[in-house]
Scaffold this motif. Structure first.
Motif, PDB file in Angstrom:
ATOM      1  N   ILE B 233      85.157  62.474  42.124  1.00  0.00           N
ATOM      2  CA  ILE B 233      84.214  63.406  41.486  1.00  0.00           C
ATOM      3  C   ILE B 233      83.893  64.610  42.383  1.00  0.00           C
ATOM      4  CG2 ILE B 233      81.976  63.640  40.350  1.00  0.00           C
ATOM      5  CD1 ILE B 233      82.161  60.583  39.765  1.00  0.00           C
ATOM      6  N   PRO B 234      83.471  64.387  43.634  1.00  0.00           N
ATOM      7  CA  PRO B 234      83.210  65.579  44.456  1.00  0.00           C
ATOM      8  C   PRO B 234      84.479  66.375  44.753  1.00  0.00           C
ATOM      9  CG  PRO B 234      82.451  63.580  45.586  1.00  0.00           C
ATOM     10  CD  PRO B 234      83.139  63.143  44.359  1.00  0.00           C
ATOM     11  N   GLY B 237      85.311  69.266  42.349  1.00  0.00           N
ATOM     12  CA  GLY B 237      84.550  70.510  42.506  1.00  0.00           C
ATOM     13  C   GLY B 237      84.555  71.048  43.916  1.00  0.00           C
ATOM     14  N   PHE B 239      84.855  72.969  47.246  1.00  0.00           N
ATOM     15  CA  PHE B 239      84.990  74.392  47.541  1.00  0.00           C
ATOM     16  C   PHE B 239      85.459  74.635  48.980  1.00  0.00           C
ATOM     17  CE2 PHE B 239      82.901  77.927  49.727  1.00  0.00           C
ATOM     18  CZ  PHE B 239      83.587  78.980  49.150  1.00  0.00           C
ATOM     19  N   VAL B 240      84.852  73.934  49.929  1.00  0.00           N
ATOM     20  CA  VAL B 240      85.108  74.221  51.341  1.00  0.00           C
ATOM     21  C   VAL B 240      86.570  73.964  51.719  1.00  0.00           C
ATOM     22  CG1 VAL B 240      84.518  73.552  53.698  1.00  0.00           C
ATOM     23  CG2 VAL B 240      82.724  73.754  52.011  1.00  0.00           C
ATOM     24  N   SER B 243      89.105  76.470  50.284  1.00  0.00           N
ATOM     25  CA  SER B 243      88.980  77.838  50.817  1.00  0.00           C
ATOM     26  C   SER B 243      89.330  77.924  52.295  1.00  0.00           C
ATOM     27  CB  SER B 243      87.604  78.442  50.543  1.00  0.00           C
ATOM     28  OG  SER B 243      86.615  77.513  50.588  1.00  0.00           O
ATOM     29  N   GLY B 254      86.302  74.679  41.868  1.00  0.00           N
ATOM     30  CA  GLY B 254      85.107  74.944  42.669  1.00  0.00           C
ATOM     31  C   GLY B 254      85.165  76.331  43.294  1.00  0.00           C
ATOM     32  N   LEU B 257      84.671  78.978  40.550  1.00  0.00           N
ATOM     33  CA  LEU B 257      83.248  79.139  40.213  1.00  0.00           C
ATOM     34  C   LEU B 257      82.540  79.993  41.263  1.00  0.00           C
ATOM     35  CD1 LEU B 257      80.965  76.249  38.982  1.00  0.00           C
ATOM     36  CD2 LEU B 257      80.085  78.030  40.429  1.00  0.00           C
ATOM     37  N   TRP B 258      82.833  79.690  42.511  1.00  0.00           N
ATOM     38  CA  TRP B 258      82.222  80.421  43.627  1.00  0.00           C
ATOM     39  C   TRP B 258      82.543  81.914  43.526  1.00  0.00           C
ATOM     40  CZ3 TRP B 258      79.563  78.732  48.166  1.00  0.00           C
ATOM     41  CH2 TRP B 258      79.464  79.672  49.186  1.00  0.00           C
ATOM     42  N   PHE B 261      80.850  83.670  40.726  1.00  0.00           N
ATOM     43  CA  PHE B 261      79.432  83.873  40.990  1.00  0.00           C
ATOM     44  C   PHE B 261      79.187  84.924  42.065  1.00  0.00           C
ATOM     45  CE2 PHE B 261      75.441  83.070  43.098  1.00  0.00           C
ATOM     46  CZ  PHE B 261      74.574  82.985  42.042  1.00  0.00           C
ATOM     47  N   ALA B 270      80.263  81.914  35.288  1.00  0.00           N
ATOM     48  CA  ALA B 270      80.150  80.851  36.289  1.00  0.00           C
ATOM     49  C   ALA B 270      79.465  79.623  35.684  1.00  0.00           C
ATOM     50  CB  ALA B 270      79.369  81.347  37.502  1.00  0.00           C
ATOM     51  N   ALA B 274      80.883  75.828  35.092  1.00  0.00           N
ATOM     52  CA  ALA B 274      80.172  74.626  35.546  1.00  0.00           C
ATOM     53  C   ALA B 274      79.992  73.634  34.402  1.00  0.00           C
ATOM     54  CB  ALA B 274      78.814  75.012  36.122  1.00  0.00           C
ATOM     55  N   MET B 277      83.232  71.881  33.701  1.00  0.00           N
ATOM     56  CA  MET B 277      83.515  70.937  34.784  1.00  0.00           C
ATOM     57  C   MET B 277      82.672  69.676  34.622  1.00  0.00           C
ATOM     58  SD  MET B 277      83.241  71.253  38.938  1.00  0.00           S
ATOM     59  CE  MET B 277      83.154  72.995  38.979  1.00  0.00           C
ATOM     60  N   LEU B 278      81.406  69.893  34.256  1.00  0.00           N
ATOM     61  CA  LEU B 278      80.493  68.774  34.075  1.00  0.00           C
ATOM     62  C   LEU B 278      80.961  67.868  32.932  1.00  0.00           C
ATOM     63  CD1 LEU B 278      77.997  68.146  35.671  1.00  0.00           C
ATOM     64  CD2 LEU B 278      76.629  69.235  33.909  1.00  0.00           C
TER      65      LEU B 278
END
Lengths: 273, 301
Positions: B233-234, B237, B239-240, B243, B254, B257-258, B261, B270, B274, B277-278
């Protein structure tokens, strides 16, 4: 069963995978050269540069303050939530409450961050508070997701607790509040320490949620690290990493000691079953 | 016992309502707001979206704009990003399971004193900074990084391998960062397992491998589900990791979305990203919740 050859190999490889990057990171923080990957002799100059970096230091300070507040708030709310989950049986919306405790553990940060930002903006429009985004909104966001972790850590301890101790204190005429203070709290204290430390590290570490809900002027440590890392590797970040690993290791060892002590104490008490 | 419960029930409402209201306000209601913004139109204003409900000249206007969702459907970028995120998260979860299961298994079967130390060794990295652990891999995987230097010095390769800024690096990052979350529930599950069942199987002449497949593996199903959900699940999404370790063409939702935004300042799109994704994660999250509730019920027994 003793560790045989196969299990020894599997565990050695597994832990090497987990620890080698961290060990290399620490090793190269003492590297003379600016190039992180070429060894050019021992030096501690990057630590000096790290402490001379004002932007980094003020970010560290802000992150520490937020983490202190967030973890303290989280264990207060987390303790209440743990009592609600463990002691009170089913209540209206019990399932929803349970989901709101469990879901933050897996919810992707980008979703949590965006949703909290939109909440703060909506609240600002409706009530005029919070009027601007900054360390306060980061604090509120961190308390929220840390509460979930704290509640889970504390409730698992609360479940194991022997109710007869509280009962005995009650029968002897102690006020419920006093029972909580003198009987329950000392018993669940190790989990409060563990929950506090976990919340603290989670708050110190959060980049994504803080980036969404922060405003101008409130830059936390992960934001500084992220923007610096995006430009490439820097030995200064290695030095910072080494200090973080050092502090965390000490904290985890303390937490571990508390947990072990609690375990031993629990074993000394006669079992009811 | 009754007296105890009575005393607690006085404060009961109060104790329940404080965290309840907090979580409703800061965790539940925000999702409703995301849904609301995803149905609004973006505007050049502060905040950059139009209100859904407006009241002017005695007319109450409610404007629901489905354009953002339509936009997501039309542009291939979003579809590919969702697909790639699900795919990456799925295979990373499988890899985590393949690495984590044997580790959890042997940890659970080790002596009690060793077991505790091993458990701490698994937890320790997950308490140090996530960001910095991902950063560590940049120095290792770079084309002139430690891994390439090492492989070239022992003569295994002559050209540096391109690993950083590829999907391989993203997989390595996810497996590395989320491995402890896979191991912990598996370990807890394998530790509780009734070993007499395994003995019975072997007494009846079952070979070790077959015992593992027929007894251990099915009995650890709950741990496998919990660990997999904690990774999957995490990771969807994430991001770190994409990237820092992924390249410019590493599409993960993720990151999209970033960018939507922060770079495009398009809050409504954005929000729509989300919400979708949810919706994709609703089933896995429900599965995880059910497992957690079941665990809690088991412990209470």
């Amino acid at each position: 069963m003793k560790l045989n050859k196969l299990s020894l190999t599997v565990l050695t490889l597994g832990f090497a995978f987990l620890y080698l990057p961290i060990v290399l990171l620490i090793g190269y923080s003492f590297n003379e050269s600016r190039l992180v990957t070429v060894w050019a002799g021992f030096s501690t100059k990057w630590y000096g540069e790290l402490f001379a970096d004002d932007q980094m230091m003020s970010a560290v300070w802000l992150s520490l303050k937020i983490a202190m507040g967030a973890s303290t708030g989280a264990i207060i709310l987390g303790t209440l939530a743990a009592f609600a989950l463990v002691r009170f049986g089913r209540f209206w919306g019990h399932t929803l409450f349970g989901s709101m405790i469990n879901a933050p553990l897996v919810m992707p940060d980008v979703i949590t961050g965006l949703s909290l930002l939109l909440l703060f903006v909506a609240m600002g429009q409706l009530f005029g508070w919070p009027s601007e985004r900054g360390s306060l909104t980061i604090l509120l966001a961190h308390i929220t997701f840390c509460t979930a972790y704290a509640a889970i850590v504390i409730s698992s301890r609360l479940k194991e607790m022997d109710l007869s101790l509280e009962e005995a204190a009650m029968d002897l005429g102690a006020h419920p509040f006093k029972v909580f203070w003198l009987v329950t709290l000392p018993i669940i204290a190790p989990s409060l320490v563990a929950g506090w430390l976990l919340s603290f590290t989670l708050s110190m570490d959060d980049l994504v949620i803080a980036s969404f809900v922060s405003g101008p002027g409130s830059t936390t440590l992960p934001m500084v690290v992220f923007s610096s890392v995006r430009l490439g590797v820097s030995p200064k970040i290695n030095a910072l990493a080494t200090l973080i690993v050092l502090v965390v290791s000490i904290a985890v060892c303390i937490a571990w000691w508390f947990a072990r002590k609690a375990e031993r104490d629990a074993q000394m008490l006669p079992d009811e079953e | 016992m009754k007296k105890l419960l009575n005393c607690f029930s006085q404060g009961r409402t109060w104790i329940i309502s404080v965290p309840y209201i907090w979580l409703l306000l800061f965790f539940f209601i925000p999702f409703a707001i995301v849904l609301k913004i995803s149905l609004s139109e973006s505007a050049i204003a502060i905040p950059p979206y139009e209100d859904l409900i407006s009241y002017a000249d005695d007319v109450l206007n409610i404007k629901l704009n489905l354009g953002n969702f339509h936009f997501l459907l039309q542009d291939d970028l979003y579809f590919l990003a969702y697909l790639n995120s699900l795919k990456t998260a799925f295979f990373a979860t499988v890899l985590c399971l393949l690495v984590g299961y044997p580790m959890a298994y042997f940890m659970a079967r080790a002596e009690a004193s060793v077991r505790n130390v091993l458990l701490m060794l698994v937890i320790l990295p997950s308490w140090t900074s996530f960001l910095i652990r991902i950063y560590a891999w940049i120095g290792i995987l770079k084309s002139n990084g430690l891994l390439n230097n090492f492989l070239m010095s022992i003569g295994l390769i002559h050209e540096p391998l391109e690993i950083l800024n590829t999907n391989v690096a993203v997989y390595i990052g996810i497996v590395y960062a989320y491995l402890p979350f896979m191991i912990l529930p598996l370990y807890a599950n394998l530790l509780k397992m009734d070993l007499s069942l395994l003995e019975a199987a072997s007494d009846l002449g079952c070979r070790p491998w077959k015992t593992f497949l027929k007894v251990t593996l099915p009995l650890s199903k709950a741990g496998i589900i919990a660990g997999s959900m904690l990774v999957f699940i995490p990771a969807v999404g994430e991001f770190v990791i994409p990237s820092l370790l992924g390249g410019a063409n590493t599409l993960m939702i993720g990151k999209v979305l970033w960018q939507e935004f922060f770079n495009n300042r398009d809050w409504p799109v954005a929000s729509a990203v989300a919400i979708v994704m949810l919706l994709l994660l609703l089933v896995p999250i429900a599965l995880f919740n059910r497992y957690q509730a079941k665990e809690a019920a088991n412990e209470a027994k």
